[in-house]
Design an enzyme around this catalytic site. Structure first.
Site, PDB file in Angstrom:
ATOM      1  N   CYS A 130       0.789  -1.234   0.000  1.00 57.33           N
ATOM      2  CA  CYS A 130       0.000   0.000   0.000  1.00 57.33           C
ATOM      3  C   CYS A 130       0.821   1.284   0.000  1.00 57.33           C
ATOM      4  CB  CYS A 130      -0.947   0.003   1.198  1.00 57.33           C
ATOM      5  SG  CYS A 130      -2.068   1.426   1.130  1.00 57.33           S
TER       6      CYS A 130
ATOM      7  N   CYS B 209     -20.885   2.994  -0.468  1.00 57.61           N
ATOM      8  CA  CYS B 209     -19.948   2.000   0.055  1.00 57.61           C
ATOM      9  C   CYS B 209     -18.855   2.748   0.804  1.00 57.61           C
ATOM     10  CB  CYS B 209     -19.339   1.197  -1.106  1.00 57.61           C
ATOM     11  SG  CYS B 209     -18.136  -0.031  -0.550  1.00 57.61           S
TER      12      CYS B 209
END
Ligand code: SAM
Ligand code: DTB
Ligand code: SF4
Length: 328
Positions: free
Chosen positions: A66, A134
């Protein structure tokens, strides 16, 4: 089709059954996945979700893939939580382009109670535009999940990323069981679950099988299964990971489709480096959703017009016509 006879078709899936499926001759696997896909979905429709990074960088977790982790020098600067007006503008733009779901992500280890009110406001603002909502904010308690459900949240994204064994080699700041606990909290609150992972991190086929079997053997499979291909971000420990054989991505999608026949399978990160032909093969194998918009969280995604052109050439239309671009 003799290959169909010796497979069970219900969970729990054993590692061996999934392994056998993963290694089928490519055409047999594709045929089986596409047949299952046609039984459950219109194969010429793809659902469009647009992502927005509502809180960039500075994340205390050490996920090796990440670019937003504070542990690596990736050039991603930490930002503050976006204001509602900025989020609303981005959601409106996504709706104008034809997206039906708006996914907001934050580079957090977990949602803190002090941020909950702001997040609830964002959910309300996006819902008011007629879009599905979401969130992906890291770990959630069951009480936070309950409050998000009350705010009208449709989906929560929380990926298991890989097999339990491989996960432990790429993340040290939390456990696989922490992920499963948040997923259980989300499910218990009645929010739809979006859960998938990443291929191309150097995991073995065995890890991919463990990953897929874990998803399919959850008490209820996720409604939405994002399959990301690693975006090799400079500065992360995985920046030099070996490139994935594209057929392994297709196999992963095909197996996900067979194991979770009623779930949406999203061809997620990594599309910017994929050929049109590879993406078409993924749709044939059972992918029926994409991230739509020129940015994922910190990295590039195909532009809206590029995707519209690709889908047009394939005769594919948007899965939900609930919100038409011209109604924006
Ligand atoms: N911080 C929250 C969390 O980790 O749950 C939410 C945001 S996090 C960036 C969401 C997901 O993005 C991760 O679980 C991972 O699957 C995916 N992801 C992150 N970096 C990626 C990369 N370089 N390539 C592909 N997928 C990636
Ligand atoms: C998911 O499975 N993929 C999205 C979303 N859920 C949040 C994120 C992809 C991130 C790719 C790397 C980046 O842009 O930073
Ligand atoms: Fe943080 Fe999520 Fe990135 Fe891990 S994947 S470093 S938790 S933003």
């Amino acid at each position: 089709m003799p290959e169909q006879q010796h497979f069970t078709t219900l969970p729990p899936w054993s590692h061996e059954a999934v392994e056998e499926m993963y290694h089928l001759p490519f055409n047999d696997l594709l045929h089986r996945a596409h047949s299952v896909h046609r039984m459950h979905f219109d194969p010429n429709r793809v659902q469009l979700s647009t992502l927005l990074n509502i809180k960039t960088g500075g994340c205390p977790e050490d996920c090796a893939y990440c670019p937003q982790s504070v542990h690596y020098n990736t050039g991603v600067e930490a930002g503050a939580l976006l204001e509602a007006a900025q989020v609303e503008r981005a959601a409106l733009e996504a709706r104008t382009h034809g997206a039906t779901r708006f996914c907001m992500g934050a580079a957090w280890r977990q949602l803190r109670d002090r941020d909950l009110e702001k997040i609830i406001t964002l959910v309300g603002a996006v819902k008011a535009l007629g879009m599905e909502t979401c969130l992906t904010l890291g770990m959630l308690t069951s009480e936070q999940a309950r409050q998000l459900k009350e705010a009208g949240l449709d989906y929560y994204n929380h990926n298991i990323d890989s097999s339990r064994e491989f996960y432990e080699s790429i993340v040290s700041t939390r456990q696989y069981d922490d992920r499963l606990q948040t997923l259980a909290n989300v499910r218990e609150a009645g929010i739809k679950v979006c859960c998938g992972g990443i291929v191309g991190m150097g995991e073995s086929v065995r890890d991919r099988i463990g990953f897929l079997a874990t998803l399919a053997n959850l008490p209820e499979p996720p409604e939405s299964v994002p399959i990301n291909t690693l975006v090799r971000a400079a500065g992360t420990p995985l920046e030099n990971a070996d490139k994935l054989d594209p057929f392994d991505l297709v196999r992963t999608i095909a197996v996900a489709r067979i194991l979770m026949p009623s779930s949406m399978v999203r061809l997620s990160a990594g599309r910017n480096d994929m050929s049109d032909e590879l993406q078409a093969l993924c749709f044939h194998a059972g992918a029926n959703s994409i991230f739509y918009g020129d940015k994922l969280l910190t990295t590039d995604n195909p532009r809206f017009d590029q995707d519209r052109e690709l889908l047009g050439r394939l005769g594919v239309t948007a899965a939900s016509e609930a919100v038409q671009p011209e109604s924006a």
